[in-house]
Scaffold this motif. Structure first.
Motif, PDB file in Angstrom:
ATOM      1  N   LEU A 149       0.815  -1.222   0.000  1.00 22.20           N
ATOM      2  CA  LEU A 149       0.000   0.000   0.000  1.00 22.20           C
ATOM      3  C   LEU A 149       0.846   1.269   0.000  1.00 22.20           C
ATOM      4  O   LEU A 149       0.310   2.378  -0.074  1.00 22.20           O
ATOM      5  CB  LEU A 149      -0.920   0.003   1.219  1.00 22.20           C
ATOM      6  N   GLY A 150       2.177   1.111   0.108  1.00 13.98           N
ATOM      7  CA  GLY A 150       3.053   2.275   0.133  1.00 13.98           C
ATOM      8  C   GLY A 150       3.173   2.929   1.486  1.00 13.98           C
ATOM      9  O   GLY A 150       3.693   4.051   1.596  1.00 13.98           O
ATOM     10  N   LEU A 151       2.723   2.252   2.546  1.00 14.10           N
ATOM     11  CA  LEU A 151       2.776   2.812   3.906  1.00 14.10           C
ATOM     12  C   LEU A 151       4.077   2.370   4.561  1.00 14.10           C
ATOM     13  O   LEU A 151       4.105   1.525   5.462  1.00 14.10           O
ATOM     14  CB  LEU A 151       1.555   2.336   4.704  1.00 14.10           C
ATOM     15  N   ASP A 152       5.169   2.947   4.108  1.00 14.33           N
ATOM     16  CA  ASP A 152       6.495   2.487   4.515  1.00 14.33           C
ATOM     17  C   ASP A 152       6.796   2.752   5.983  1.00 14.33           C
ATOM     18  O   ASP A 152       7.453   1.941   6.651  1.00 14.33           O
ATOM     19  CB  ASP A 152       7.567   3.136   3.636  1.00 14.33           C
ATOM     20  N   ASP A 153       6.350   3.886   6.505  1.00 13.27           N
ATOM     21  CA  ASP A 153       6.606   4.183   7.918  1.00 13.27           C
ATOM     22  C   ASP A 153       5.896   3.180   8.821  1.00 13.27           C
ATOM     23  O   ASP A 153       6.472   2.702   9.808  1.00 13.27           O
ATOM     24  CB  ASP A 153       6.154   5.605   8.255  1.00 13.27           C
ATOM     25  N   THR A 154       4.654   2.879   8.495  1.00 18.58           N
ATOM     26  CA  THR A 154       3.918   1.875   9.268  1.00 18.58           C
ATOM     27  C   THR A 154       4.592   0.516   9.160  1.00 18.58           C
ATOM     28  O   THR A 154       4.708  -0.222  10.149  1.00 18.58           O
ATOM     29  CB  THR A 154       2.465   1.775   8.767  1.00 18.58           C
ATOM     30  N   SER A 155       5.054   0.187   7.960  1.00 22.54           N
ATOM     31  CA  SER A 155       5.746  -1.087   7.757  1.00 22.54           C
ATOM     32  C   SER A 155       6.979  -1.186   8.638  1.00 22.54           C
ATOM     33  O   SER A 155       7.268  -2.238   9.215  1.00 22.54           O
ATOM     34  CB  SER A 155       6.159  -1.235   6.288  1.00 22.54           C
ATOM     35  N   SER A 156       7.707  -0.092   8.764  1.00 18.80           N
ATOM     36  CA  SER A 156       8.925  -0.081   9.573  1.00 18.80           C
ATOM     37  C   SER A 156       8.613  -0.320  11.045  1.00 18.80           C
ATOM     38  O   SER A 156       9.306  -1.081  11.730  1.00 18.80           O
ATOM     39  CB  SER A 156       9.658   1.257   9.394  1.00 18.80           C
ATOM     40  N   LEU A 195      15.304  -2.207   2.510  1.00 15.66           N
ATOM     41  CA  LEU A 195      15.617  -2.259   1.080  1.00 15.66           C
ATOM     42  C   LEU A 195      14.638  -1.415   0.278  1.00 15.66           C
ATOM     43  O   LEU A 195      15.038  -0.688  -0.644  1.00 15.66           O
ATOM     44  CB  LEU A 195      15.573  -3.721   0.613  1.00 15.66           C
ATOM     45  N   VAL A 196      13.361  -1.483   0.611  1.00 20.72           N
ATOM     46  CA  VAL A 196      12.351  -0.648  -0.044  1.00 20.72           C
ATOM     47  C   VAL A 196      12.677   0.832   0.152  1.00 20.72           C
ATOM     48  O   VAL A 196      12.525   1.652  -0.760  1.00 20.72           O
ATOM     49  CB  VAL A 196      10.945  -0.964   0.516  1.00 20.72           C
ATOM     50  N   GLN A 197      13.155   1.178   1.329  1.00 22.93           N
ATOM     51  CA  GLN A 197      13.461   2.572   1.636  1.00 22.93           C
ATOM     52  C   GLN A 197      14.824   3.002   1.106  1.00 22.93           C
ATOM     53  O   GLN A 197      15.225   4.152   1.289  1.00 22.93           O
ATOM     54  CB  GLN A 197      13.378   2.798   3.145  1.00 22.93           C
ATOM     55  N   SER A 360     -13.013  23.043 -12.459  1.00 25.55           N
ATOM     56  CA  SER A 360     -12.846  24.285 -13.217  1.00 25.55           C
ATOM     57  C   SER A 360     -12.021  24.088 -14.480  1.00 25.55           C
ATOM     58  O   SER A 360     -11.775  25.033 -15.212  1.00 25.55           O
ATOM     59  CB  SER A 360     -12.185  25.348 -12.326  1.00 25.55           C
ATOM     60  N   GLY A 361     -11.567  22.870 -14.703  1.00 30.88           N
ATOM     61  CA  GLY A 361     -10.782  22.597 -15.893  1.00 30.88           C
ATOM     62  C   GLY A 361      -9.300  22.825 -15.718  1.00 30.88           C
ATOM     63  O   GLY A 361      -8.534  22.723 -16.682  1.00 30.88           O
ATOM     64  N   ASN A 362      -8.857  23.096 -14.482  1.00 29.42           N
ATOM     65  CA  ASN A 362      -7.431  23.316 -14.231  1.00 29.42           C
ATOM     66  C   ASN A 362      -6.723  21.995 -13.972  1.00 29.42           C
ATOM     67  O   ASN A 362      -7.278  21.080 -13.351  1.00 29.42           O
ATOM     68  CB  ASN A 362      -7.249  24.239 -13.014  1.00 29.42           C
ATOM     69  N   LEU A 363      -5.473  21.892 -14.438  1.00 29.49           N
ATOM     70  CA  LEU A 363      -4.690  20.688 -14.215  1.00 29.49           C
ATOM     71  C   LEU A 363      -4.361  20.552 -12.738  1.00 29.49           C
ATOM     72  O   LEU A 363      -4.046  21.530 -12.062  1.00 29.49           O
ATOM     73  CB  LEU A 363      -3.398  20.731 -15.034  1.00 29.49           C
ATOM     74  N   VAL A 364      -4.449  19.342 -12.220  1.00 26.67           N
ATOM     75  CA  VAL A 364      -4.142  19.095 -10.821  1.00 26.67           C
ATOM     76  C   VAL A 364      -2.964  18.142 -10.744  1.00 26.67           C
ATOM     77  O   VAL A 364      -2.662  17.409 -11.673  1.00 26.67           O
ATOM     78  CB  VAL A 364      -5.353  18.502 -10.072  1.00 26.67           C
ATOM     79  N   HIS A 365      -2.287  18.168  -9.599  1.00 26.09           N
ATOM     80  CA  HIS A 365      -1.102  17.334  -9.415  1.00 26.09           C
ATOM     81  C   HIS A 365      -1.474  15.857  -9.295  1.00 26.09           C
ATOM     82  O   HIS A 365      -2.602  15.492  -8.991  1.00 26.09           O
ATOM     83  CB  HIS A 365      -0.325  17.781  -8.177  1.00 26.09           C
ATOM     84  N   LEU A 366      -0.502  15.044  -9.494  1.00 26.01           N
ATOM     85  CA  LEU A 366      -0.652  13.608  -9.381  1.00 26.01           C
ATOM     86  C   LEU A 366      -1.136  13.238  -7.988  1.00 26.01           C
ATOM     87  O   LEU A 366      -0.631  13.733  -6.992  1.00 26.01           O
ATOM     88  CB  LEU A 366       0.712  12.944  -9.629  1.00 26.01           C
ATOM     89  N   GLN A 367      -2.144  12.361  -7.925  1.00 27.90           N
ATOM     90  CA  GLN A 367      -2.642  11.905  -6.638  1.00 27.90           C
ATOM     91  C   GLN A 367      -1.625  10.982  -5.974  1.00 27.90           C
ATOM     92  O   GLN A 367      -0.958  10.214  -6.623  1.00 27.90           O
ATOM     93  CB  GLN A 367      -3.974  11.172  -6.822  1.00 27.90           C
ATOM     94  N   GLU A 368      -1.532  11.047  -4.657  1.00 23.82           N
ATOM     95  CA  GLU A 368      -0.539  10.261  -3.929  1.00 23.82           C
ATOM     96  C   GLU A 368      -0.966   8.816  -3.702  1.00 23.82           C
ATOM     97  O   GLU A 368      -0.149   7.972  -3.397  1.00 23.82           O
ATOM     98  CB  GLU A 368      -0.254  10.923  -2.569  1.00 23.82           C
TER      99      GLU A 368
END
Length: 439
Positions: A149-156, A195-197, A360-368
């Motif tokens: 899930l990409g939850l690296d801190d929780t994984s640690s 290793l992931v980190q 509004s038709g504006n470009l938005v950043h990549l979702q995390e």
């Protein structure tokens, strides 16, 4: 359904069981399934009937891999969880419940219900009389799911708890070999997190602690990936082969030392080790062997998860990268093959649009919260290079390349280094299909 089953873990909160026709049909042939028992090796402090029920439920779910077959299997396990006898020692009762919960979490994960899979695994922490193997398997699976899930801190944090679990466990309470196995597994899952980190030194310290006869299963595979990332190809190949042999010969619950769940189960280890071995052969320039092994991994993933599963897209990405490396090494071209593989992989990975717009038709950043972000970025980065060498598609390629570079999060190597293996002699990417991450 699962919430009811989990409440039944405690007899004081028992709820009346409604056994419908589907469940009765599922349970009736249970006795005939006993001919293939999980007890090839004695699983200590476990109810044999509970193990047989697990065996039956997993076979039932995976016979068709449909929503109905999984529902029936979970009902079988739910009844098993609620009907655990109070006779016998606390260790036997809790161990049996823990193993049923491991099976429940695995089936839930396979159907994409990660949240409830985690709930089942977390309940095992309360079963303090269960064996070390059950608790390590649950913690290992929790770490694996959080990494996916990409939850690296929780994984640690969870990996540290797994290591602490072994430090608190007295060797007197375990057989010597079992203690070595679970100690190696706890250190290896922490090593995988490091290793992931991208912290190779911390990962090295973890894996150095599991270099003995206790290194089996997930520990073998993770240690092999570490050596692969360091370009110690010969040693990594031996560990991959060892992991493949171990996972091919044993099934979860048949061997207490290989007990695993969710994306750390033996089927996942077998798939990941096969895919990793194929990548390694590609990095060695053995492209014929690499293609054969990766194709085997692809067929295995399709059989395990179905042809439209994201893990199939992950392996297709590895195959596309192999063809890219082959074309570079042999000064040939395989653009059409690569493009077809990347397009199919991106589709199966359910990659979001390159550009998102708000109301509004504006470009938005990549979702995390993009799922399998590592692999999506790798696939789109490779596809972008295919497009950029074609003059009439260069603009599209540049947009895709920009997206991939923004999404790439690996701390050990850049996206360019991951794609251009021949240009980065000290660094190679290793895709782990257990967690769908690039190491």
């Amino acid at each position: 359904m699962l919430r009811t089953a989990l409440r039944r873990l405690h007899p004081t909160t028992a709820v009346k069981t409604t056994v419908n026709g589907v469940l009765r049909r599922s349970i009736r042939p249970l006795q005939s399934s006993l001919t293939r028992s999980y007890c090839e090796h004695h699983v200590p402090n476990a109810n044999p009937v509970a193990l047989q029920r697990i065996n039956y439920a997993l076979d039932l779910a995976r016979s068709q891999r449909t929503d109905e077959s999984y529902t029936q299997a979970l009902l079988v396990l739910e009844q098993g969880l609620s009907s655990q006898s109070q006779e016998g020692s606390d260790a036997t009762i809790e161990n049996s419940k823990g193993m049923v919960l491991l099976a429940i979490s695995t089936l839930l994960m396979e159907r994409g219900n990660i949240d409830e899979a985690m709930r089942a695994l977390l309940l095992i922490q309360d079963l303090t009389s269960s064996t070390l193997g059950v608790r390590v398997a649950a913690m290992e699976a929790l770490v694996g799911l959080n990494l996916e899930l990409g939850l690296d801190d929780t994984s640690s944090v969870l990996a540290d708890k797994c290591v602490n679990l072994l430090e608190k466990e007295s060797l007197e309470n375990s057989d010597e070999y079992g203690y070595k196995v679970f100690n190696a597994r706890s250190k290896a899952i922490k090593g995988l997190v490091e290793l992931v980190q991208g912290d190779m030194e911390s990962a090295k310290a973890c894996f150095e602690g599991c270099q003995d006869e206790g290194c089996i299963g997930n520990a073998t595979l993770s240690y092999g990936e570490f050596l692969h990332a360091k370009r110690d190809f010969d040693a990594a190949k031996e560990l991959y082969k060892k992991a493949i042999n171990e996972s091919s010969e044993k099934k979860d619950f048949s061997d207490p030392y290989l007990l695993g769940a969710c994306n750390m189960a033996s089927e996942e280890v077998l798939l990941a080790a096969t895919c990793a071995l194929g990548q390694l052969e590609s990095h060695l320039g053995n492209f014929e062997e690499a293609e054969e092994i990766l194709t085997r991994a692809l067929k295995k993933a399709e059989a395990n998860f179905g042809t439209h599963h994201p893990k199939v897209g992950t392996i297709l990405t590895c195959i596309a990268l192999m063809f890219r490396h082959k074309a570079t090494a042999e000064r040939s071209s395989s653009l059409l093959i690569q493009e077809g593989l990347y397009r199919k992989a991106i589709d199966l990975l359910k990659a979001p649009a390159l550009e998102n717009k708000d109301e509004s038709g504006n470009l938005v950043h990549l979702q995390e919260d993009i799922e399998k972000k590592d692999i999506v970025a790798l696939a789109r980065g490779g596809y972008a290079e295919v497009l950029c060498v074609q003059e009439n598609r260069k603009t599209e390629g540049d947009r895709m390349k920009k997206w991939a570079e923004f999404a790439w999060r690996n701390r050990r190597l850049s996206l360019a280094e991951a794609l251009d293996v021949s240009e980065s002699p000290c660094k190679v990417p290793v895709v782990d299909t257990r967690i769908c991450r690039a190491l």
